[in-house]
Design a protein around this motif. Structure first.
Motif, PDB file in Angstrom:
ATOM      1  N   LYS A 175      -7.526   2.287  -6.446  1.00  0.00           N
ATOM      2  CA  LYS A 175      -8.372   2.553  -7.599  1.00  0.00           C
ATOM      3  C   LYS A 175      -7.569   2.465  -8.898  1.00  0.00           C
ATOM      4  N   ASN A 176      -6.308   2.842  -8.830  1.00  0.00           N
ATOM      5  CA  ASN A 176      -5.456   2.853 -10.020  1.00  0.00           C
ATOM      6  C   ASN A 176      -4.325   1.819  -9.914  1.00  0.00           C
ATOM      7  N   THR A 177      -4.621   0.711  -9.256  1.00  0.00           N
ATOM      8  CA  THR A 177      -3.618  -0.351  -9.078  1.00  0.00           C
ATOM      9  C   THR A 177      -4.233  -1.707  -9.394  1.00  0.00           C
TER      10      THR A 177
ATOM     11  N   LEU B 266     -15.174   0.691  -3.956  1.00  0.00           N
ATOM     12  CA  LEU B 266     -13.723   0.519  -3.883  1.00  0.00           C
ATOM     13  C   LEU B 266     -13.386  -0.940  -3.547  1.00  0.00           C
ATOM     14  N   ALA B 267     -12.509  -1.513  -4.334  1.00  0.00           N
ATOM     15  CA  ALA B 267     -12.079  -2.898  -4.105  1.00  0.00           C
ATOM     16  C   ALA B 267     -10.764  -3.113  -4.833  1.00  0.00           C
ATOM     17  N   PRO B 268      -9.926  -4.040  -4.357  1.00  0.00           N
ATOM     18  CA  PRO B 268      -8.694  -4.353  -5.092  1.00  0.00           C
ATOM     19  C   PRO B 268      -9.024  -4.844  -6.497  1.00  0.00           C
ATOM     20  N   ARG B 269      -8.260  -4.401  -7.443  1.00  0.00           N
ATOM     21  CA  ARG B 269      -8.427  -4.859  -8.831  1.00  0.00           C
ATOM     22  C   ARG B 269      -7.552  -6.092  -9.027  1.00  0.00           C
ATOM     23  N   VAL B 270      -8.169  -7.220  -8.944  1.00  0.00           N
ATOM     24  CA  VAL B 270      -7.468  -8.508  -8.934  1.00  0.00           C
ATOM     25  C   VAL B 270      -7.550  -9.142 -10.318  1.00  0.00           C
ATOM     26  N   GLU B 271      -6.389  -9.384 -10.941  1.00  0.00           N
ATOM     27  CA  GLU B 271      -6.377  -9.953 -12.285  1.00  0.00           C
ATOM     28  C   GLU B 271      -5.227 -10.953 -12.421  1.00  0.00           C
ATOM     29  N   LYS B 272      -5.397 -11.878 -13.362  1.00  0.00           N
ATOM     30  CA  LYS B 272      -4.287 -12.765 -13.731  1.00  0.00           C
ATOM     31  C   LYS B 272      -3.606 -12.144 -14.940  1.00  0.00           C
TER      32      LYS B 272
ATOM     33  N   ARG C 204      -3.104   2.267 -19.791  1.00  0.00           N
ATOM     34  CA  ARG C 204      -1.779   2.800 -20.105  1.00  0.00           C
ATOM     35  C   ARG C 204      -1.570   4.195 -19.528  1.00  0.00           C
ATOM     36  N   GLY C 205      -0.416   4.344 -18.893  1.00  0.00           N
ATOM     37  CA  GLY C 205      -0.047   5.643 -18.353  1.00  0.00           C
ATOM     38  C   GLY C 205      -0.838   6.070 -17.144  1.00  0.00           C
ATOM     39  N   LYS C 206      -1.648   5.149 -16.595  1.00  0.00           N
ATOM     40  CA  LYS C 206      -2.492   5.519 -15.461  1.00  0.00           C
ATOM     41  C   LYS C 206      -2.373   4.539 -14.296  1.00  0.00           C
ATOM     42  N   ASP C 207      -2.332   3.261 -14.593  1.00  0.00           N
ATOM     43  CA  ASP C 207      -2.354   2.235 -13.542  1.00  0.00           C
ATOM     44  C   ASP C 207      -0.956   1.828 -13.101  1.00  0.00           C
ATOM     45  N   SER C 208      -0.858   1.452 -11.817  1.00  0.00           N
ATOM     46  CA  SER C 208       0.307   0.741 -11.311  1.00  0.00           C
ATOM     47  C   SER C 208      -0.013  -0.755 -11.318  1.00  0.00           C
ATOM     48  N   LEU C 209       1.019  -1.566 -11.368  1.00  0.00           N
ATOM     49  CA  LEU C 209       0.842  -3.015 -11.398  1.00  0.00           C
ATOM     50  C   LEU C 209       1.688  -3.642 -10.295  1.00  0.00           C
TER      51      LEU C 209
ATOM     52  N   LEU D 153       0.826  -1.210   0.000  1.00  0.00           N
ATOM     53  CA  LEU D 153       0.000   0.000   0.000  1.00  0.00           C
ATOM     54  C   LEU D 153       0.857   1.256   0.000  1.00  0.00           C
ATOM     55  N   LYS D 154       1.960   1.220   0.725  1.00  0.00           N
ATOM     56  CA  LYS D 154       2.877   2.363   0.736  1.00  0.00           C
ATOM     57  C   LYS D 154       3.468   2.589  -0.649  1.00  0.00           C
TER      58      LYS D 154
END
Length: 634
Positions: A359-361, A411-417, A452-457, A351-352
């Motif tokens: 929202k953008n992760t 709001l929730a974690p964006r969980v993807e494979k 692109r250019g918005k989200d962290s992974l 989180l840090k």
């Protein structure tokens, strides 16, 4: 794990406590033991890709009849090959003489591998040649039934030279410098000694040689032999053994480094390296399976008596934490929960790293062994979201707007494979540049999930050893998706030191954490520490292992964990990467919280559980300085 390291070896031992005819009548086959051995080995196949072998002993066989059978095979399909070889013997009987196939006593008298004591081994070599001679079980033969010995194990000894010297002093001349040879011959020597002492005692009382043979079988003190044999062993080990007349044992090192689980009922005694194998093969609850205590041996006498006896004074238990993080199958209930906890405990650091901006992760994992830690990480992030929602909605003094309310509730974690491990690619091209291009395609990715250019992974791995695959493949692939930041998370702490107890991590230069520390020393004008440490290691070579500290710790001492992680991020980042890269490692404290009963952490902390470990790490460092690409122990 993105950087694959070889697994531990695996063992399986079965002692049938009833005659073979009992299993024929109850289960419809005299091959009950062999069938169960096959299951135990397949359920531990993760522990053996180099080879496999089995051995069986028949009890109470008349002189002139074969009673020891052994077969070994090499390669990733070795388990299947071994049991196909054995199965052919019975298939021929079944097709030509069905009545004999149903006759347990006839099978025992006429067909090999129909024994009451069965041993299996899965080999994953840490070093050296992969030949049939290196595959367990090992056999020490003699015309006296009670002097025959079969052993197999999951072990590495750090003091092979010392053990070989002791064998020379006993008058032996071992054929090679290997811990398997020293263990076999040391136990064999004291087995011979025990035989001779019992023989001399009864000979003096007037017994015939034939009578004495039976008396030796009844009176051999297995624990006494193991105490004398293991007195000077320094290493991690679980070793299974069978004497020719039928006594069997499984011994575990005094620090409990290597695992050993057992189950007993009125029909069988079973020992394996992993607990779920027993649960599956015998359909028994977890509570009925026990661990062999450190410094103890589970002993099964020929007459069926079972005991757990101490052969070495147990030390502080330092069971291997890598078993929990990576090696053992995650189907064990405790290991599954521990791996999830490792993921949960990383959430504050994660989180840090993304400034709490879920929202953008997007969060994901590197397949496949990090998946359970990923579930724990997701649990931890959901817990954070729930707490945030609670605090926001209950503590707002002003009225919250409908839009703010909807955003907060959604709001929730964006969980993807994101990463997908592709079919194993073979590199046919010999040029390095072409090979590297092929390596970059070992993983594939799911497109369209990252803005692109918005989200962290954020992607979690179970451990990072060399960082090679991250640099050559994974980070390049993830960067194509266009994240502004990539956070690589390791559920294990930084691997800083070599293992010498069975894991294929023996060279300092292979660790990206070590590379990072050396780089930082050079950049901060502390290069003198490199040479001072080398001189201290060199001066300690002639000292007894009990006198030697781990001098290599000095390489890491000037820097915080965060400084080393930051340098690792720089090292593993491809030069043309567009995203910012951050690397997060598990802390030692959190590792111990997650795995409280497996405190062996020497590859992370440098705190080796045996004196020989310090000698090995210092030798490994010397090898690195001297440019020797070899492991630091035999």
């Amino acid at each position: 794990m993105s950087d694959s390291i070889k697994h531990e070896c695996g063992i399986a031992l079965i002692r049938l406590l009833k005659p073979l005819s009992y299993y024929q009548q109850k289960y419809g086959t005299a091959l009950y033991g062999l069938n169960k051995l096959y299951l135990l080995m397949e359920k531990q196949h993760n522990r053996g890709q180099d080879g496999a072998g089995i051995a069986t002993i028949k009890l109470n066989v008349a002189p002139g009849n074969r009673y020891i059978s052994r077969y070994r095979a090499m390669g990733s399909s070795a388990v299947s090959e071994v049991f196909e070889y054995v199965q052919k013997k019975f298939a021929e009987v079944q097709s030509t003489s069905p009545e004999h196939f149903q006759d347990a006593e006839w099978l025992k008298e006429n067909i090999s591998f129909t024994g009451e004591v069965l041993m299996g081994h899965l080999r994953y070599g840490t070093h050296g040649k992969n030949s049939i001679e290196n595959c367990h079980p090992f056999l020490r033969q003699n015309n006296w039934m009670t002097r025959n010995l079969v052993i197999a194990g999951n072990f590495n000894m750090t003091n092979v030279d010392e053990l070989l010297e002791q064998l020379y002093e006993l008058g032996q001349h071992p054929k090679e410098r290997a811990d398997t040879v020293t263990v076999l011959e040391k136990i064999g020597h004291f087995l011979d000694t025990e035989n001779q002492e019992i023989f001399d005692s009864y000979k003096g009382k007037g017994f015939s040689n034939a009578e004495i043979s039976h008396l030796i079988a009844d009176n051999i003190d297995v624990a006494h032999i193991l105490r004398r044999s293991a007195k000077t062993w320094d290493g991690g080990y679980t070793i299974e053994g069978i004497f020719g007349h039928g006594d069997a044992f499984v011994m575990r090192d005094p620090s409990g480094i290597r695992p050993a689980y057992y189950y007993i009922d009125d029909e069988v005694v079973v020992v394996t390296s992993e607990r779920p194998a027993i649960q599956t093969a015998f359909n028994v609850p977890i509570g009925s399976i026990k661990e062999i205590k450190p410094g103890h041996a589970l002993i099964i006498k020929k007459n069926g008596d079972i005991s757990e006896e101490q052969f070495r004074e147990p030390g502080e238990q330092k069971s291997c934490s890598f078993e929990r993080i990576y090696f053992s199958r995650g189907s064990d209930a405790d290991i599954y929960s521990e791996r999830k906890q490792l993921g949960r405990l990383l959430c504050p650091q994660i989180l840090k790293a993304v400034n709490n901006d879920l929202k953008n992760t997007v969060v994901s994992f590197i397949p496949n062994t990090a998946e359970v830690a990923f579930y724990g990480m997701v649990d931890g992030l959901y817990k954070y979201v729930n707490q945030l929602q609670k605090e926001t909605l209950l503590n707002r003094s002003d009225k919250i707007s409908d839009q703010e309310l909807e955003e907060m509730l959604n709001l929730a974690p964006r969980v993807e494979k994101i990463a997908i491990k592709d079919a194993k690619l073979r590199t046919f091209i010999t040029q390095d540049a072409d090979r590297q291009d092929m390596v970059s395609h070992v993983y594939d990715t799911t497109y369209g999930l990252i803005r692109r250019g918005k989200d962290s992974l954020v992607v979690i791995d179970d451990s990072i050893v060399r960082g090679t695959t991250l640099k050559q493949s994974i980070l390049r692939i993830l960067d194509r998706l266009g994240p502004v930041k990539i956070v690589i998370v390791s559920s294990a702490p930084q691997i800083r030191y070599p293992d010498c107890y069975g894991i294929d991590m023996s060279r300092m230069g292979e660790f990206v954490a070590f590379e990072a520390a050396i780089s930082l020393l050079k950049d901060s004008d502390r290069e003198h520490l490199i040479w001072e440490t080398y001189e201290k290691c060199k001066a300690s070579v002639s000292l007894d292992k009990e006198q030697v500290p781990n001098y290599v710790k000095a390489i890491y001492e000037p820097f915080t964990d965060e400084e080393i992680s930051a340098r690792i991020a720089k090292i593993i980042s491809p030069p043309d990467i567009k995203a910012e890269v951050e690397v997060i490692y598990q802390t030692l404290d959190n590792l111990h919280k997650a795995c409280p009963n497996h405190l062996g952490d020497w590859y992370f902390s440098g705190d080796y559980p045996t004196p020989g470990g310090n000698k090995v790490v210092n030798r490994a460092y010397m090898n690195w300085v001297e440019g020797k690409n070899q492991r630091a122990y035999v």
